[in-house]
Write a protein that holds these residues in place. Structure first.
Motif, PDB file in Angstrom:
ATOM      1  N   THR A 156      40.083  31.291  51.454  1.00 10.78           N
ATOM      2  CA  THR A 156      38.934  31.085  52.344  1.00 10.78           C
ATOM      3  C   THR A 156      38.801  29.617  52.736  1.00 10.78           C
ATOM      4  N   ALA A 211      47.389  38.067  44.314  1.00 11.60           N
ATOM      5  CA  ALA A 211      46.983  36.836  43.634  1.00 11.60           C
ATOM      6  C   ALA A 211      47.969  36.483  42.528  1.00 11.60           C
ATOM      7  N   SER A 236      38.067  35.203  54.269  1.00  7.11           N
ATOM      8  CA  SER A 236      38.559  35.726  53.000  1.00  7.11           C
ATOM      9  C   SER A 236      39.857  36.511  53.214  1.00  7.11           C
ATOM     10  N   THR A 280      44.448  41.753  43.837  1.00  7.72           N
ATOM     11  CA  THR A 280      44.776  41.285  42.481  1.00  7.72           C
ATOM     12  C   THR A 280      46.280  41.113  42.321  1.00  7.72           C
ATOM     13  N   THR A 307      40.930  34.082  46.333  1.00 12.04           N
ATOM     14  CA  THR A 307      39.961  34.185  47.427  1.00 12.04           C
ATOM     15  C   THR A 307      39.356  32.821  47.766  1.00 12.04           C
ATOM     16  N   HIS A 308      39.070  32.052  46.726  1.00  9.76           N
ATOM     17  CA  HIS A 308      38.473  30.724  46.937  1.00  9.76           C
ATOM     18  C   HIS A 308      39.382  29.840  47.794  1.00  9.76           C
ATOM     19  N   HIS A 309      40.635  29.740  47.418  1.00 11.27           N
ATOM     20  CA  HIS A 309      41.552  28.843  48.139  1.00 11.27           C
ATOM     21  C   HIS A 309      41.934  29.412  49.505  1.00 11.27           C
ATOM     22  N   CYS A 350      45.434  32.148  39.545  1.00  7.20           N
ATOM     23  CA  CYS A 350      44.975  32.591  38.217  1.00  7.20           C
ATOM     24  C   CYS A 350      44.447  34.020  38.248  1.00  7.20           C
ATOM     25  N   ASP A 351      43.663  34.334  39.282  1.00  5.22           N
ATOM     26  CA  ASP A 351      43.091  35.674  39.422  1.00  5.22           C
ATOM     27  C   ASP A 351      42.664  35.853  40.874  1.00  5.22           C
ATOM     28  N   GLN A 352      42.057  37.005  41.163  1.00  4.24           N
ATOM     29  CA  GLN A 352      41.655  37.291  42.542  1.00  4.24           C
ATOM     30  C   GLN A 352      40.597  36.306  43.038  1.00  4.24           C
ATOM     31  N   SER A 353      39.704  35.905  42.166  1.00  5.05           N
ATOM     32  CA  SER A 353      38.656  34.975  42.563  1.00  5.05           C
ATOM     33  C   SER A 353      39.250  33.623  42.966  1.00  5.05           C
ATOM     34  N   HIS A 354      40.192  33.162  42.179  1.00  4.59           N
ATOM     35  CA  HIS A 354      40.882  31.894  42.468  1.00  4.59           C
ATOM     36  C   HIS A 354      41.616  31.993  43.807  1.00  4.59           C
TER      37      HIS A 354
END
Length: 300
Positions: free
Chosen positions: A284, A268, A290, A265, A280-282, A274-278
């Protein structure tokens, strides 16, 4: 920088007010110009500037007859200088001039480091020296016109458009390098691509704000419209500015992932996602694994 340069030139040419402006586009050196004018000079030698690897180019704004000039203590042949002509001096050779007649000129300061940066940016071999005849005036319509473009900015330096000043002084430096230094690029830039200095400036601005520098601001710094800049950026680097920025965020995130004290977090947020999910997405998508898996692989 401008105040120091103007003060040094003012002392050299016996004038109190010598307004100066300079480039901001070169990373390690600046090209500067100042206006010097004296209608009632004392019949004295010009003051000396410190010896340095730089050139001083004087564009005459009025005629001067029978000018006496010295380099390395040796007097050059006397010559008349006409308005629109320029003289070139090597500051390593301690240039001096007899100030016994009224004068009005623009004095351009061009350090070796600026010439090196121009050569590097244009993919050309660095210049060994500039070709000139000590004390002699040269009629160069390009230098004359560029100098006259800068006169309004020198009259009101606090109101001068910095992008305009950058463009004119860079054009001046490139012209001197090509015409009097023999600089020739090894390859021509792609048509429709960013100039080397525009590419460098754009990358600097984008890296400085990983959250996303406004594209309008970056384009303006490069002297282009947003649409023109986006097309030229893609043609130069093969990706759109936003995708290039994401790649730089990933490069930085890899450095931060080596520090076990930082959470995903935290990384990121620091890298502009924007956040951890964003993040991780890019990560990966670009790296293939990941961020957590990449960090674990470092320990293996």
């Amino acid at each position: 920088m401008t105040d120091a340069f103007g003060k040094r030139l003012g002392e050299r040419f016996q004038v109190e007010n010598a307004p100066a402006i300079f480039t901001r586009t070169l990373r390690k050196a600046d090209i500067a110009v100042t206006e010097v004018r004296c209608d009632n000079p004392l019949p004295e030698m010009s003051g000396s500037l410190r010896l340095e690897d730089a050139f001083l180019i004087g564009l005459q704004l009025r005629d001067r007859s029978s000018c006496k000039y010295w380099e390395d203590g040796q007097q050059a042949p006397m010559c008349d200088l006409r308005a629109g002509e320029f003289t070139l001096s090597d500051l390593k050779r301690e240039p001096r001039r007899l100030l016994d007649k009224p004068y009005h000129a623009l004095a351009f300061y061009l350090p070796r480091a600026a010439l090196d940066a121009i050569a590097d940016d244009t993919n050309a071999p660095r210049i060994r020296d500039l070709s000139y005849k000590p004390g002699a005036g040269v009629n160069d319509v390009v230098i004359s016109r560029l100098g006259n473009l800068l006169l309004p900015a020198l009259s009101h330096p606090d109101q001068a458009n910095p992008f305009f000043v950058d463009h004119v002084l860079m054009a001046f430096g490139v012209h001197i390098a090509q015409t009097y230094g023999g600089m020739r690029p090894d390859s021509l830039p792609m048509r429709g691509a960013l100039a080397p200095w525009q590419e460098r400036r754009a990358k600097e601005l984008l890296r400085a704000n990983l959250q996303g520098a406004p594209l309008k601001q970056v384009a303006r710094e490069c002297g282009l419209s947003v649409g023109h800049f986006s097309r030229a950026f893609r043609r130069t680097l093969g990706v759109a500015p936003h995708n290039w920025l994401i790649g730089q965020r990933i490069v930085l995130s890899k450095e931060r992932l080596r520090d076990d004290r930082l959470s995903l977090t935290d990384i990121a947020a620091e890298c502009g996602f924007c956040d951890q999910s964003h993040f991780t997405h890019h990560f990966t998508r670009i790296v293939g694994v990941s961020p957590g898996a990449w960090r674990r692989a470092l320990k293996g």
